[in-house]
Scaffold this motif. Structure first.
Motif, short mmCIF file in Angstrom:
data_model
loop_
_atom_site.label_atom_id
_atom_site.label_comp_id
_atom_site.label_asym_id
_atom_site.label_seq_id
_atom_site.Cartn_x
_atom_site.Cartn_y
_atom_site.Cartn_z
N LEU A 84 0.82 -1.21 0.00
CA LEU A 84 0.00 0.00 0.00
C LEU A 84 0.86 1.26 0.00
CD1 LEU A 84 -2.87 -0.97 2.48
CD2 LEU A 84 -3.03 -0.69 0.00
N ILE A 85 1.95 1.27 0.76
CA ILE A 85 2.80 2.48 0.76
C ILE A 85 3.62 2.57 -0.52
CG2 ILE A 85 2.91 2.52 3.28
CD1 ILE A 85 5.74 1.49 3.12
N ALA A 86 3.79 1.43 -1.23
CA ALA A 86 4.50 1.48 -2.51
C ALA A 86 3.71 2.24 -3.56
CB ALA A 86 4.81 0.06 -3.00
N VAL A 87 2.37 2.18 -3.46
CA VAL A 87 1.53 2.89 -4.43
C VAL A 87 0.99 4.19 -3.83
CG1 VAL A 87 0.90 0.78 -5.60
CG2 VAL A 87 -0.53 1.61 -3.73
N ARG A 88 1.57 4.60 -2.70
CA ARG A 88 1.13 5.83 -2.04
C ARG A 88 1.33 7.02 -2.96
NH1 ARG A 88 3.72 9.20 2.17
NH2 ARG A 88 2.11 10.01 3.57
N GLY A 89 0.30 7.82 -3.09
CA GLY A 89 0.37 8.99 -3.95
C GLY A 89 -0.01 8.73 -5.39
N ARG A 90 -0.35 7.50 -5.73
CA ARG A 90 -0.72 7.18 -7.12
C ARG A 90 -2.22 7.13 -7.34
NH1 ARG A 90 3.57 2.32 -8.75
NH2 ARG A 90 5.47 3.43 -8.09
N MET A 92 -6.43 6.57 -5.72
CA MET A 92 -7.24 5.56 -5.04
C MET A 92 -7.33 4.26 -5.83
SD MET A 92 -8.84 4.87 -2.32
CE MET A 92 -8.91 6.51 -1.59
N LYS A 93 -7.27 4.33 -7.15
CA LYS A 93 -7.39 3.11 -7.97
C LYS A 93 -6.26 2.14 -7.66
CE LYS A 93 -9.93 5.16 -11.85
NZ LYS A 93 -9.93 5.43 -13.30
N SER A 94 -5.05 2.66 -7.48
CA SER A 94 -3.92 1.78 -7.18
C SER A 94 -4.10 1.11 -5.82
CB SER A 94 -2.61 2.58 -7.19
OG SER A 94 -2.38 3.13 -8.47
N ALA A 95 -4.61 1.87 -4.84
CA ALA A 95 -4.84 1.30 -3.51
C ALA A 95 -5.92 0.22 -3.57
CB ALA A 95 -5.23 2.40 -2.54
N ILE A 96 -6.99 0.49 -4.33
CA ILE A 96 -8.06 -0.50 -4.46
C ILE A 96 -7.55 -1.77 -5.14
CG2 ILE A 96 -10.26 -0.97 -5.60
CD1 ILE A 96 -10.99 1.96 -5.16
N PHE A 97 -6.68 -1.60 -6.14
CA PHE A 97 -6.11 -2.77 -6.81
C PHE A 97 -5.32 -3.62 -5.82
CE2 PHE A 97 -2.32 -4.67 -8.75
CZ PHE A 97 -2.93 -5.56 -9.62
N MET A 98 -4.52 -2.96 -4.94
CA MET A 98 -3.73 -3.71 -3.95
C MET A 98 -4.62 -4.45 -2.96
SD MET A 98 -0.61 -3.61 -4.63
CE MET A 98 0.54 -2.72 -5.68
N LEU A 99 -5.83 -3.95 -2.75
CA LEU A 99 -6.75 -4.60 -1.82
C LEU A 99 -7.61 -5.66 -2.50
CD1 LEU A 99 -7.92 -1.59 0.39
CD2 LEU A 99 -6.23 -3.35 0.93
#
Length: 391
Positions: A84-90, A92-99
């Motif tokens: 999640l912190i790897a995609v921080r700042g990219r 909400m879509k990136s965070a949702i993908f990680m989840l």
């Protein structure tokens, strides 16, 4: 006391431990640690407490196995935290993908490990079965899918909680930073406005001193220089106090009026009427200075008759009125704005800007003509607790 040489390794070890800890949790450390251990700690307590109402054999061995699985879940959640912190700042879509996809993989992996660990007879501290080949044909895949489904929602729930708390913390941090910058900006603006002295006053005072010296009125000239020096010192150096009491403000303005009265000894008269309840009220330093300057400029200077100036302050509940009145009529700002010889209303604008910067919409400046033939400028101030409020 221990020698320095014996203490250095301790400090080095502490620094190394701290550095490792920071590398493990580089972002939102408190939120990550508390949420990860909080979620899985609650899960561990829940599943362990089942022995109270479900008969289980070898409770001690099961307890150790649950500690093992909980540790694996904590480690897996830490991996998800790093994703999640790897995609921080990219976005909400990136965070949702990680989840979704990575979290599904983690959940299934944990479910398979759960099947491997608990599909053996529990023996305390015996993990030798973990080194044996896994017989996937003997798996209870319905159990694995149920566990994967449960673990996925725990992981996804933790991820959503972490993101929400992180966003809230970032928003609070940004708001606090914004408020600090706004306050610094307001204070800088206030100081800039506060130090906008009318140069005409200084020039006129110096000219008056020159005239007194030429007329050999040395004692009066010396007194005027002393008064001017005291006044300038109060304005420029004593002002590190941006807020002073009404009593202090009036004392400064009386000193100013005394200087001006030496220029107009026959024409300038003044009086002060201060309500006892307002003397300790905090107000912006020099806030009525431009009003008194206007009273002299448009009253005394513009007439060959004696002019009275009255300074008054009265409390009205949680508000205070402080007024400066002089003989004459209020000149409309629109009429005065085009007349460069009589001023452009800079003093009144200065007062309004300071009031707005300090109190928002809670303070006001009013100009009016009274029934007894006085031009009155009134500042209405709220309780000092409302400084730096905009509503």
């Amino acid at each position: 006391m221990k020698p320095a040489s014996t203490m250095r390794p301790v400090r080095t070890a502490e620094a190394a431990t701290t550095s490792l800890f920071h590398r493990l949790f580089p972002v939102n450390r408190d939120i990550a640690i508390k949420s990860i251990f909080g979620v899985w700690g609650a899960y561990f307590v829940f599943v362990t407490s089942r022995f109270l109402y479900v008969a289980q054999g070898n409770v001690d061995a099961l307890f150790v196995q649950r500690i093992l699985m909980t540790s694996i879940c904590i480690t897996s959640t830490w991996l998800l935290y790093r994703l999640l912190i790897a995609v921080r700042g990219r976005g909400m879509k990136s965070a949702i993908f990680m989840l979704t996809l990575p979290t599904v993989v983690l959940a299934n992996y944990i479910a398979i490990l759960d099947q491997i660990v608990f599909d053996h007879e529990a023996v305390v501290f015996d993990f030798s079965y973990l080194l044996k080949a896994v017989d996937f044909a003997s798996f209870d895949w319905a159990y694995v899918l149920d566990e994967a489904f449960t673990r996925y929602f725990i992981f996804a729930g933790w991820g959503a909680l972490y993101l929400a708390l992180s966003h809230s913390q970032d928003a609070q941090r940004m708001m606090a930073h914004s408020r600090q910058l706004e306050r610094v900006n307001r204070e800088s603006e206030l100081r800039a406005l506060r130090y906008q002295l009318n140069p005409h006053f200084v020039f006129n005072a110096l000219n008056s001193v020159s005239s007194l010296i030429i007329d050999r009125q040395n004692q009066q000239a010396e007194k005027m220089v002393d008064d001017l020096a005291d006044y300038m010192r109060a304005v420029l150096t004593g002002g590190a106090q941006d807020m002073i009491t009404v009593e202090q403000e009036i004392a400064q303005q009386v000193r100013y009026l005394e200087i001006e009265r030496m220029r107009f000894p026959e024409r300038l008269r003044y009086s002060v009427d201060i309500d006892q309840a307002t003397k300790d009220w905090s107000i912006p330093s020099l806030i009525i200075q431009p009003l008194i300057e206007n009273a002299i400029k448009f009253g005394v200077s513009g007439s060959d008759q004696p002019i009275n100036i009255t300074i008054s302050a009265q409390s009205e509940g949680d508000r205070m009125r402080i007024s400066v009145a002089n003989d004459g009529r209020v000149i409309e700002p629109t009429a005065r704005a085009d007349d460069r010889s009589t001023g452009t209303g800079t003093g009144l604008t200065n007062v309004q800007d300071r009031l707005r910067t300090l109190y928002g919409q809670n303070a006001s400046l009013l100009l009016a003509n009274s029934k007894d033939g006085m031009a009155t400028a009134t500042i209405i101030l709220p309780d000092p607790s409302q400084i730096f409020q905009d509503i």
